[in-house]
Design a protein around this motif. Structure first.
Motif, PDB file in Angstrom:
ATOM      1  N   SER A 189       0.825  -1.203   0.000  1.00 47.60           N
ATOM      2  CA  SER A 189       0.000   0.000   0.000  1.00 47.60           C
ATOM      3  C   SER A 189       0.858   1.252   0.000  1.00 47.60           C
ATOM      4  O   SER A 189       1.986   1.251   0.512  1.00 47.60           O
ATOM      5  N   VAL A 219      -8.734   0.151 -11.051  1.00 42.19           N
ATOM      6  CA  VAL A 219      -8.339   0.415  -9.671  1.00 42.19           C
ATOM      7  C   VAL A 219      -9.503   0.350  -8.696  1.00 42.19           C
ATOM      8  O   VAL A 219      -9.302   0.435  -7.488  1.00 42.19           O
ATOM      9  N   ARG A 264      -9.655  -1.063  -4.974  1.00 41.04           N
ATOM     10  CA  ARG A 264      -8.289  -1.076  -4.418  1.00 41.04           C
ATOM     11  C   ARG A 264      -7.817   0.319  -4.025  1.00 41.04           C
ATOM     12  O   ARG A 264      -7.048   0.471  -3.082  1.00 41.04           O
ATOM     13  N   PHE A 265      -8.244   1.322  -4.765  1.00 41.49           N
ATOM     14  CA  PHE A 265      -7.832   2.702  -4.513  1.00 41.49           C
ATOM     15  C   PHE A 265      -9.004   3.478  -3.926  1.00 41.49           C
ATOM     16  O   PHE A 265     -10.160   3.243  -4.276  1.00 41.49           O
ATOM     17  N   MET A 297      -3.823   3.765  -1.913  1.00 40.37           N
ATOM     18  CA  MET A 297      -3.659   2.693  -2.885  1.00 40.37           C
ATOM     19  C   MET A 297      -3.320   1.404  -2.142  1.00 40.37           C
ATOM     20  O   MET A 297      -2.262   1.313  -1.506  1.00 40.37           O
ATOM     21  N   ASP A 298      -4.191   0.453  -2.201  1.00 41.92           N
ATOM     22  CA  ASP A 298      -4.004  -0.842  -1.548  1.00 41.92           C
ATOM     23  C   ASP A 298      -3.933  -1.954  -2.593  1.00 41.92           C
ATOM     24  O   ASP A 298      -4.312  -1.763  -3.744  1.00 41.92           O
ATOM     25  N   LEU A 336      -1.584  -3.173  -4.275  1.00 43.56           N
ATOM     26  CA  LEU A 336      -0.920  -2.671  -5.473  1.00 43.56           C
ATOM     27  C   LEU A 336      -0.409  -3.801  -6.356  1.00 43.56           C
ATOM     28  O   LEU A 336       0.033  -4.845  -5.865  1.00 43.56           O
ATOM     29  N   LYS A 337      -0.498  -3.564  -7.650  1.00 42.27           N
ATOM     30  CA  LYS A 337      -0.067  -4.530  -8.652  1.00 42.27           C
ATOM     31  C   LYS A 337       1.087  -3.937  -9.468  1.00 42.27           C
ATOM     32  O   LYS A 337       1.256  -2.710  -9.522  1.00 42.27           O
ATOM     33  N   ASP A 382       0.375  -1.125 -11.736  1.00 44.21           N
ATOM     34  CA  ASP A 382       0.095   0.197 -11.168  1.00 44.21           C
ATOM     35  C   ASP A 382       1.321   1.106 -11.220  1.00 44.21           C
ATOM     36  O   ASP A 382       1.229   2.297 -10.885  1.00 44.21           O
ATOM     37  N   THR A 383       2.446   0.557 -11.611  1.00 41.19           N
ATOM     38  CA  THR A 383       3.666   1.358 -11.721  1.00 41.19           C
ATOM     39  C   THR A 383       3.476   2.483 -12.730  1.00 41.19           C
ATOM     40  O   THR A 383       3.104   2.247 -13.877  1.00 41.19           O
ATOM     41  N   VAL A 413       5.468   6.021  -8.572  1.00 38.63           N
ATOM     42  CA  VAL A 413       5.067   4.822  -7.829  1.00 38.63           C
ATOM     43  C   VAL A 413       5.592   3.618  -8.588  1.00 38.63           C
ATOM     44  O   VAL A 413       5.303   3.446  -9.769  1.00 38.63           O
ATOM     45  N   VAL A 468       5.944  -0.550  -8.367  1.00 36.82           N
ATOM     46  CA  VAL A 468       5.532  -1.792  -7.717  1.00 36.82           C
ATOM     47  C   VAL A 468       6.333  -2.925  -8.355  1.00 36.82           C
ATOM     48  O   VAL A 468       6.212  -3.201  -9.541  1.00 36.82           O
TER      49      VAL A 468
END
Length: 116
Positions: free
Chosen positions: A16, A63, A66-67, A82-83, A85-86, A89-90, A113, A115
């Protein structure tokens, strides 16, 4: 007039992050606000949007669930929690006034960001 994002960083999948966007020089409470992101080699996409009083929120399908977008008008600050995360999501995440990037009058400089 300025928007400054913070809170980006590197995180493992499933982790997250909480992004913040501090506004100055504008009447923040009068603006719908949005989060946008741009991954390497891809177009900038909308991630989430929020109404002036925070009562209405909208999310991109990728998202949703999750967001969470939120705002504190007393602090002139926009947030994106943001939870789960995949890797996909970068991206560089931007905040902006309005709900469409092309219509925004003020945009932040972005925060990375990653991930992985």
């Amino acid at each position: 007039v300025q928007l400054v994002e913070s809170g980006g960083g590197s995180v493992q999948p499933g982790g997250s992050l909480r992004l913040s966007c501090a506004a100055s020089g504008l009447d923040f409470s009068n603006y719908c606000m949005g989060w946008f992101r741009q991954a390497p080699g891809k177009e900038r996409d909308g991630v989430a949007g929020i109404s002036t009083d925070g009562s209405s929120k909208d999310y991109a399908g990728s998202v949703g669930g999750r967001f969470t977008i939120s705002r504190d008008n007393t602090k002139n600050t926009l947030y994106l929690q943001m939870d789960s995360l995949k890797i996909e999501d970068t991206a560089v995440y931007y905040c902006a006034t309005g709900l469409a990037w092309t219509d925004s009058s003020t945009r932040g400089q972005g925060t990375q960001v990653t991930v992985s």
